[in-house]
Design an enzyme around this catalytic site. Structure first.
Site, mmCIF file in Angstrom:
data_model
loop_
_atom_site.group_PDB
_atom_site.id
_atom_site.type_symbol
_atom_site.label_atom_id
_atom_site.label_comp_id
_atom_site.label_asym_id
_atom_site.label_seq_id
_atom_site.Cartn_x
_atom_site.Cartn_y
_atom_site.Cartn_z
ATOM 1 N N HIS A 122 1.797 5.457 2.412
ATOM 2 C CA HIS A 122 1.762 4.441 2.393
ATOM 3 C C HIS A 122 2.776 4.470 3.231
ATOM 4 C CE1 HIS A 122 4.435 0.748 0.604
ATOM 5 N NE2 HIS A 122 3.301 0.617 -0.532
ATOM 6 N N ASP A 199 5.693 12.242 -2.814
ATOM 7 C CA ASP A 199 5.426 10.552 -3.110
ATOM 8 C C ASP A 199 4.387 10.243 -4.599
ATOM 9 O OD1 ASP A 199 4.703 8.166 -3.096
ATOM 10 O OD2 ASP A 199 4.015 7.599 -1.668
ATOM 11 N N GLN A 202 1.733 6.760 -7.176
ATOM 12 C CA GLN A 202 0.561 6.552 -7.644
ATOM 13 C C GLN A 202 0.554 7.367 -9.202
ATOM 14 O OE1 GLN A 202 -0.835 3.778 -7.877
ATOM 15 N NE2 GLN A 202 0.462 2.858 -6.298
ATOM 16 N N LYS A 225 5.900 1.687 -11.825
ATOM 17 C CA LYS A 225 4.168 2.083 -12.152
ATOM 18 C C LYS A 225 4.250 2.797 -13.451
ATOM 19 C CE LYS A 225 4.299 1.168 -7.222
ATOM 20 N NZ LYS A 225 3.556 0.593 -6.367
ATOM 21 N N CYS A 363 -0.639 -1.234 2.046
ATOM 22 C CA CYS A 363 0.955 -0.926 2.781
ATOM 23 C C CYS A 363 0.567 0.270 3.689
ATOM 24 C CB CYS A 363 1.934 -0.446 2.697
ATOM 25 S SG CYS A 363 3.101 -2.569 1.906
#
Length: 405
Positions: A122, A199, A202, A225, A363
């Site tokens: 991303h 990260d 997700q 999320k 993104c």
């Protein structure tokens, strides 16, 4: 234990609404998830009964707000198996969390140092490191992905060297759904004493995140999320690392002592939490994690796997549809293109039938370039989605194909 998806759906008020006269089929969960009633209630209750600033007030409301706010920190620390609550830092979301780390790293990097990221990032986990490297003449190296949308671990191993100061990669690709081998990637980086940032935007919604088992230095994620409100997130870091990390912002709360010529910083977690925090959303975030943790994880993950397996099967039977990212290990993200038309047109026509998906580059422009597509249509699933909704989606996609032909 079976997972009762129909019972779960009843906890989400928004799922009862219609869009363009059709029952809402919400398949844009990688962008944001909806909120169960208990999370909405927690937010409303805070503002209705104890709205106050935290930590410093000498009255009952401030005490109640502080107790709830810090209680939410405890819930999240337990959820990710953090060894200390002090290393759980409130932020506005994954993007701010990454920027806190990147800002500090930019003060530590020197010419000749290297940072390793992947080609599936991303933009928030790419541009930040570009900027950090640019300030000092450090070099950014990129790990490629194969045609299935999986990281090339062999090439990653070659790129990581004694010059590597930090590696950053997603737990799960937001554009493809690929689940990366984060423990293996972390171990490789640790062989050269590199810092590791994951990260988790997700990855967090699929449960089973154990930062101690992973071994990373930083794990970052957003509330929205994982069924919590927008505007609140977490930076988790190893306590010895965060205790010495350059501060991101200065102001109230993060200060220990102040004079007209100097200042010293507070202890963790407060040294990285300048100013009034997002108290209400943090409390609701804690409630979302408490709610999510009440499910049997194995049955929840079984349900999620059934969704992506069925959607993938239907997609591979759909003439003129190409899946972008067909990794052997992936979560509920179906990213695709249709021969019949542009992804933006696909999304527009699906919306007319009450179906919400995401279209565009997600993104992740370099990743789209890797697959030679301008973008994709992306259907992404959450625990409240059903197999019947997937059928509705593909029936609607048949109509879209006919209209675009």
């Amino acid at each position: 234990m079976s997972f009762d998806v129909l019972a779960v759906r009843k906890e989400f008020p928004i799922l009862t609404r219609t869009v363009n006269g059709k029952p809402l089929v919400y398949l844009d969960n990688a962008a944001t998830t909806h909120k169960p009633q208990c999370v909405i209630d927690a937010l409303v209750d805070y503002y209705s009964t104890c709205n106050s600033n935290v930590h410093r007030g000498a009255h009952k409301l401030a005490d109640e707000a502080t107790r709830r706010f810090e209680g939410a920190r405890d819930i999240i620390a337990q959820f990710i198996n953090a060894p200390s609550r002090n290393s759980v830092i409130w932020t506005s979301g994954t993007t701010e969390s990454i920027n806190i780390v990147a800002n500090g790293l930019s003060q530590l990097l020197q010419t000749g140092d290297e940072v390793v990221v992947t080609s599936m990032e991303h933009h928030a986990n790419l541009v930040t490191w570009q900027q950090a490297c640019a300030k000092n003449g450090a070099k950014l190296k990129i790990v490629p992905v194969n045609d299935l949308g999986e990281l090339d671990v062999v090439e990653y191993t070659k790129l990581v060297s004694p010059k590597t100061k930090l590696v950053a990669f997603p737990h799960v690709s937001n554009a493809l759904g690929t689940v990366n081998p984060i423990v293996e990637l972390t171990q490789i980086a640790k062989e050269v004493d590199a810092l590791v940032l994951i990260d988790g935007a997700q990855g967090i919604a699929h449960g089973d995140v154990d930062v101690q088992e992973i071994g990373c230095d930083f794990y970052v994620f957003s509330g929205h999320k994982v069924y919590a409100p927008m505007g609140v997130g977490i930076l988790w870091g190893k306590e010895p690392v965060l205790a010495e990390w350059p501060v991101w912002q200065t102001g109230g709360e993060m200060i220990s002592t102040v004079s007209f010529t100097d200042a010293t910083w507070n202890t963790l977690p407060f040294r990285l939490e300048a100013g009034t925090p997002n108290v209400g959303d943090a409390i609701a975030f804690g409630e979302a994690i408490r709610w999510f943790s009440s499910f049997d994880l194995a049955s929840l993950q079984k349900h999620e796997k059934a969704l992506i397996d069925y959607a993938t099967k239907r997609a591979k039977e759909f003439e003129g549809l190409t899946i972008i990212g067909d990794a052997s290990n992936k979560v509920g993200v179906l990213s695709f293109v249709l021969d019949a038309g542009h992804p933006a047109d696909v999304g527009f026509l699906l919306d007319k039938q009450g179906i919400a998906i995401r279209t565009g580059d997600h993104c992740a422009q370099p990743l789209m370039n890797r697959f030679s597509v301008p973008g994709t249509a992306r259907a992404s699933f959450a625990i409240y989605n059903t197999l019947d909704e997937i059928d509705v989606f593909f029936d609607a996609l048949c109509k879209v194909k006919a209209m675009l032909a």
